[in-house]
Design a protein around this motif. Sequence first.
Motif, short mmCIF file in Angstrom:
data_model
loop_
_atom_site.label_atom_id
_atom_site.label_comp_id
_atom_site.label_asym_id
_atom_site.label_seq_id
_atom_site.Cartn_x
_atom_site.Cartn_y
_atom_site.Cartn_z
N TRP A 52 -6.33 -1.64 -13.00
CA TRP A 52 -5.86 -2.56 -12.14
C TRP A 52 -6.75 -3.54 -12.15
CZ3 TRP A 52 -3.87 -1.81 -6.32
CH2 TRP A 52 -3.36 -3.16 -6.04
N HIS A 53 -6.52 -4.74 -12.82
CA HIS A 53 -7.43 -6.25 -12.96
C HIS A 53 -6.99 -7.24 -11.67
CE1 HIS A 53 -8.98 -5.40 -17.00
NE2 HIS A 53 -7.87 -4.88 -17.18
N GLY A 54 -7.95 -7.35 -10.80
CA GLY A 54 -7.70 -8.51 -9.94
C GLY A 54 -7.11 -7.98 -8.49
N ALA A 55 -7.40 -6.52 -8.48
CA ALA A 55 -7.09 -5.79 -7.19
C ALA A 55 -8.07 -6.40 -6.06
CB ALA A 55 -7.18 -4.42 -7.33
N GLY A 56 -7.60 -6.79 -5.11
CA GLY A 56 -8.65 -7.15 -3.81
C GLY A 56 -9.29 -8.59 -4.22
N GLY A 57 -8.54 -9.22 -5.37
CA GLY A 57 -9.70 -10.39 -5.61
C GLY A 57 -10.73 -10.61 -6.27
N THR A 60 -13.93 -7.00 -11.72
CA THR A 60 -14.14 -5.62 -11.45
C THR A 60 -12.83 -4.84 -11.51
OG1 THR A 60 -16.21 -5.94 -10.28
CG2 THR A 60 -15.44 -3.98 -9.94
N PRO A 61 -12.36 -4.55 -12.76
CA PRO A 61 -11.16 -3.62 -12.54
C PRO A 61 -11.10 -2.37 -11.91
CG PRO A 61 -11.97 -3.40 -14.68
CD PRO A 61 -12.90 -4.53 -13.77
N LEU A 62 -10.20 -1.63 -11.34
CA LEU A 62 -9.97 -0.38 -10.67
C LEU A 62 -9.64 0.36 -11.96
CD1 LEU A 62 -8.23 -0.92 -7.41
CD2 LEU A 62 -10.75 -0.67 -7.75
N GLU A 63 -10.18 1.57 -12.38
CA GLU A 63 -9.75 2.32 -13.31
C GLU A 63 -9.50 3.74 -12.68
OE1 GLU A 63 -12.61 1.91 -16.47
OE2 GLU A 63 -12.89 -0.02 -16.26
N GLY A 64 -8.14 4.41 -13.25
CA GLY A 64 -7.80 5.61 -12.89
C GLY A 64 -6.97 5.49 -11.59
N ILE A 65 -5.94 6.55 -11.60
CA ILE A 65 -4.99 6.59 -10.58
C ILE A 65 -5.66 6.94 -9.36
CG2 ILE A 65 -4.60 9.11 -11.10
CD1 ILE A 65 -1.93 6.52 -9.73
N GLU A 66 -6.87 7.60 -9.22
CA GLU A 66 -7.54 7.83 -7.86
C GLU A 66 -8.20 6.50 -7.41
OE1 GLU A 66 -8.49 9.56 -10.77
OE2 GLU A 66 -7.37 11.52 -10.30
N ALA A 67 -8.45 5.72 -8.23
CA ALA A 67 -9.02 4.50 -7.82
C ALA A 67 -8.19 3.35 -7.14
CB ALA A 67 -10.10 3.74 -8.96
N VAL A 68 -7.20 3.43 -7.93
CA VAL A 68 -5.74 2.82 -7.46
C VAL A 68 -5.22 3.21 -6.31
CG1 VAL A 68 -3.50 1.91 -8.01
CG2 VAL A 68 -5.41 1.95 -10.17
N GLN A 69 -5.17 4.24 -6.08
CA GLN A 69 -4.48 5.13 -4.95
C GLN A 69 -5.39 4.79 -3.76
OE1 GLN A 69 -1.43 6.66 -5.04
NE2 GLN A 69 -1.71 6.18 -2.81
N ALA A 70 -6.71 5.12 -4.08
CA ALA A 70 -7.81 4.68 -2.84
C ALA A 70 -7.52 3.31 -2.44
CB ALA A 70 -9.06 5.11 -3.20
N HIS A 71 -7.30 2.34 -3.35
CA HIS A 71 -7.31 0.92 -2.93
C HIS A 71 -5.75 0.89 -2.15
CE1 HIS A 71 -8.06 -3.35 -2.75
NE2 HIS A 71 -6.69 -3.60 -3.59
N GLY A 122 0.78 -1.31 0.05
CA GLY A 122 0.03 0.05 0.16
C GLY A 122 0.99 1.39 0.07
N GLU A 123 2.12 1.07 -0.26
CA GLU A 123 2.98 2.25 -0.10
C GLU A 123 2.61 3.19 -1.24
OE1 GLU A 123 7.08 1.04 -0.05
OE2 GLU A 123 6.91 -0.05 1.94
N ALA A 124 2.38 4.30 -1.07
CA ALA A 124 2.15 5.30 -2.31
C ALA A 124 3.12 5.67 -3.15
CB ALA A 124 1.28 6.30 -1.64
#
Length: 121
Positions: free
Chosen positions: A42-47, A51-62, A29-31
């Motif tokens: 990001w495909h496969g985040a959190g299992g 439901t991929p995460l899309e965009g830097i804001e979504a990835v950073q929040a995860h 989780g290191e930024a």
Amino acid sequence: MTKIEESRDCGNSPKNSFVQSVAIALETGEAMPEAFSDAVVWHGAGGEPLTPLEGIEAVQAHLDSLMAPVAMVIDHAISHGRTGAASGEVTLADGRTRRFAHVLEFTSAKANRVAVIKSYG
């Protein structure tokens, strides 16, 4: 703070070192937002592979929501052209271990920004 055993694949390879740094960020989780394109997917985040995460804001929040493991071993961190991959194992606070693999697609052959992440494990 996570105890990290780095891969021996990095040696004199800045691209392999970058792949390793991204894998560390994805698992702990290191930024490091500068490593990702604004439109990163990001495909496969959190299992959740469907439901991929899309965009830097979504990835950073995860990343901000992750509990850092107590230990991390990076077995391999490799790159070739516009693609890289890292694999290894994390040890969680409760003693459980989990294997991981991240396949990265870069925005260019310079391999200094990630466009797509596909995670397994």
